[in-house]
Design an enzyme around this catalytic site. Structure first.
Site, PDB file in Angstrom:
ATOM      1  N   CYS A  65       0.838  -1.201   0.000  1.00 53.93           N
ATOM      2  CA  CYS A  65       0.000   0.000   0.000  1.00 53.93           C
ATOM      3  C   CYS A  65       0.881   1.262   0.000  1.00 53.93           C
ATOM      4  O   CYS A  65       1.988   1.261  -0.586  1.00 53.93           O
ATOM      5  CB  CYS A  65      -0.972  -0.008   1.176  1.00 53.93           C
ATOM      6  N   ASP A  90      -3.533   1.078  10.039  1.00 56.79           N
ATOM      7  CA  ASP A  90      -4.765   1.867  10.212  1.00 56.79           C
ATOM      8  C   ASP A  90      -5.236   1.797  11.644  1.00 56.79           C
ATOM      9  O   ASP A  90      -5.873   2.723  12.139  1.00 56.79           O
ATOM     10  CB  ASP A  90      -5.846   1.384   9.253  1.00 56.79           C
ATOM     11  N   ASN A 100      -4.613  -3.239   8.692  1.00 59.62           N
ATOM     12  CA  ASN A 100      -3.982  -2.445   7.631  1.00 59.62           C
ATOM     13  C   ASN A 100      -4.550  -2.909   6.289  1.00 59.62           C
ATOM     14  O   ASN A 100      -5.382  -3.815   6.223  1.00 59.62           O
ATOM     15  CB  ASN A 100      -2.456  -2.605   7.689  1.00 59.62           C
ATOM     16  N   LYS A 141      -2.505   5.655  16.424  1.00 60.34           N
ATOM     17  CA  LYS A 141      -3.103   4.589  15.594  1.00 60.34           C
ATOM     18  C   LYS A 141      -3.535   3.404  16.458  1.00 60.34           C
ATOM     19  O   LYS A 141      -4.035   2.407  15.954  1.00 60.34           O
ATOM     20  CB  LYS A 141      -2.099   4.108  14.550  1.00 60.34           C
TER      21      LYS A 141
HETATM   22  C1  RUB Z   1      -3.895   3.086   3.539  1.00 59.56           C
HETATM   23  C2  RUB Z   1      -3.176   2.082   4.367  1.00 59.56           C
HETATM   24  C3  RUB Z   1      -1.914   2.543   5.049  1.00 59.56           C
HETATM   25  C4  RUB Z   1      -2.270   3.053   6.449  1.00 59.56           C
HETATM   26  C5  RUB Z   1      -1.104   3.758   7.116  1.00 59.56           C
HETATM   27  O1  RUB Z   1      -5.185   2.670   3.178  1.00 59.56           O
HETATM   28  O2  RUB Z   1      -3.607   0.978   4.568  1.00 59.56           O
HETATM   29  O3  RUB Z   1      -1.016   1.480   5.188  1.00 59.56           O
HETATM   30  O4  RUB Z   1      -3.356   3.946   6.384  1.00 59.56           O
HETATM   31  O5  RUB Z   1      -0.766   4.892   6.362  1.00 59.56           O
HETATM   32  P1  RUB Z   1      -6.081   3.642   2.272  1.00 59.56           P
HETATM   33  P2  RUB Z   1       0.028   6.113   7.024  1.00 59.56           P
HETATM   34  O6  RUB Z   1      -5.325   3.933   1.030  1.00 59.56           O
HETATM   35  O7  RUB Z   1      -7.337   2.846   2.050  1.00 59.56           O
HETATM   36  O8  RUB Z   1      -6.351   4.886   3.095  1.00 59.56           O
HETATM   37  O9  RUB Z   1       1.283   5.523   7.587  1.00 59.56           O
HETATM   38  O10 RUB Z   1       0.279   7.048   5.881  1.00 59.56           O
HETATM   39  O11 RUB Z   1      -0.832   6.709   8.071  1.00 59.56           O
END
Ligand code: RUB
Length: 311
Positions: free
Chosen positions: A127, A196, A206, A232
């Site tokens: 991701c 997440d 996540n 988180k």
């Molecule tokens: C994004 C996702 C990321 C986490 C952490 O999912 O799964 O791994 O949100 O991101 P989506 P960060 O694209 O559905 O929002 O470290 O940038 O907070």
């Protein structure tokens, strides 16, 4: 655009994923609340409270899984004064503090996580996580000769955002389709993903596919790290609550023509999955690299929630 419309605009952008990623949506919500409060003109604290409750609900309902969103909104909307002017000031200060601390947390996660990355490492990520990218880019800036395998991350293909970000830094990057993650694991030294949400038992929520990646890493004896700011971690999970997994539109998976050709086909599009704590070697947080078993301590010490408060 008036400030209520601006708040709605931010909510729409989070829902449609124009603003996405757990950290970014949390900061966007805090910022939207600050701007909304700045312009809010009300006659009484009762009216003020109602406006804040509605604004918070509008934002929190946008995406159900990332706990960063309710945590950011709760931290921002904590005010004690019954004077409207002072309550406004409290919210504005809270929002600015949250954003400052969130940005600082990323820097600390970068520093701490980079210590787990050695010269010559091949890193796999899934991701598009700002926190995971901070670890990778910090290691690279320290002069470590690293390369990254980025998974495409169907259906929204956030792996392309990750690849672009890494290439902009000059980090050699290879994109693979998600189903190639196990095949490529034998080349990988460390897997690092974002979060997440982290539940009280240390389970990681996540992007869909993360749990498969963790299984593949476990089988290959490859380190599996997640990078997660303390906001988180999910306080509600100490009340026994589950973390809801967002189900998104099937239009993200198949185009309208293909769906029209297969009217009886059921399509599912869960956006996140759950990785059990036993597959996680370390959680890289802004207060240290901790094992999943320390999730309760983080919730208690850094989010101020305790089991004893449960009635
Ligand atoms: C994004 C996702 C990321 C986490 C952490 O999912 O799964 O791994 O949100 O991101 P989506 P960060 O694209 O559905 O929002 O470290 O940038 O907070």
């Amino acid at each position: 655009m008036d400030h209520l419309s601006q708040l709605k605009d931010t909510a729409d952008k989070i829902t449609s994923m124009e603003i996405r990623g757990a950290g970014r949506i949390a900061k966007a919500a805090a910022l939207a609340l600050r701007d909304y409060v700045e312009s809010l003109e009300v006659g009484s604290i009762g009216e003020f409270n109602r406006h804040i409750e509605n604004a918070a609900k509008l934002l929190v309902d946008t995406r159900p899984t990332a706990v960063s969103l309710p945590n950011a909104i709760r931290l921002t909307t904590q005010y004690t004064s019954s004077d409207v002017y002072e309550a406004k000031e409290e919210i504005i200060n809270n929002a600015e503090r949250f954003i400052r601390q969130a940005n600082d947390a990323l820097r600390k996660i970068g520093e701490i996580g980079a210590r787990r990355i050695s010269d010559g490492d091949v890193i796999m990520t899934h991701c598009n996580s700002n926190a995971a990218l901070f670890v990778i880019t910090t290691a690279f800036e320290q002069g470590k000769d690293i390369s990254v395998i980025a998974t495409e991350t169907r259906p929204r293909r956030q792996g392309l955002l990750t690849s672009k970000h890494l290439l902009d830094y000059g980090i050699p990057t290879t994109l693979i389709v998600d189903s190639a993650m196990r095949y490529c694991m034998k080349k990988v030294d460390t897997v690092i993903v974002g979060a997440d949400a982290i539940a009280v038992n240390g389970a990681l929520v996540n992007k869909i596919g993360t749990s498969q990646l963790a299984l593949a890493a476990h089988e290959a004896r490859t380190n599996f790290l997640t990078a997660a700011e303390t906001y988180k971690f999910s306080p509600n999970t100490i009340h026994g609550e589950f973390i809801e997994i967002e189900q998104r539109s099937i239009d993200e998976v198949l185009d309208r023509e293909t769906l029209a050709d297969l009217p009886e086909l059921n399509v599912l599009n869960p956006a996140f999955d759950i990785t059990p704590p036993k597959y996680i070697d370390l959680i890289i947080t802004d207060v240290g690299a901790v094992p999943p078993g320390m999730a309760y301590t983080i919730i208690k010490d850094h989010l101020g929630w305790e089991v004893s408060e449960i009635v």
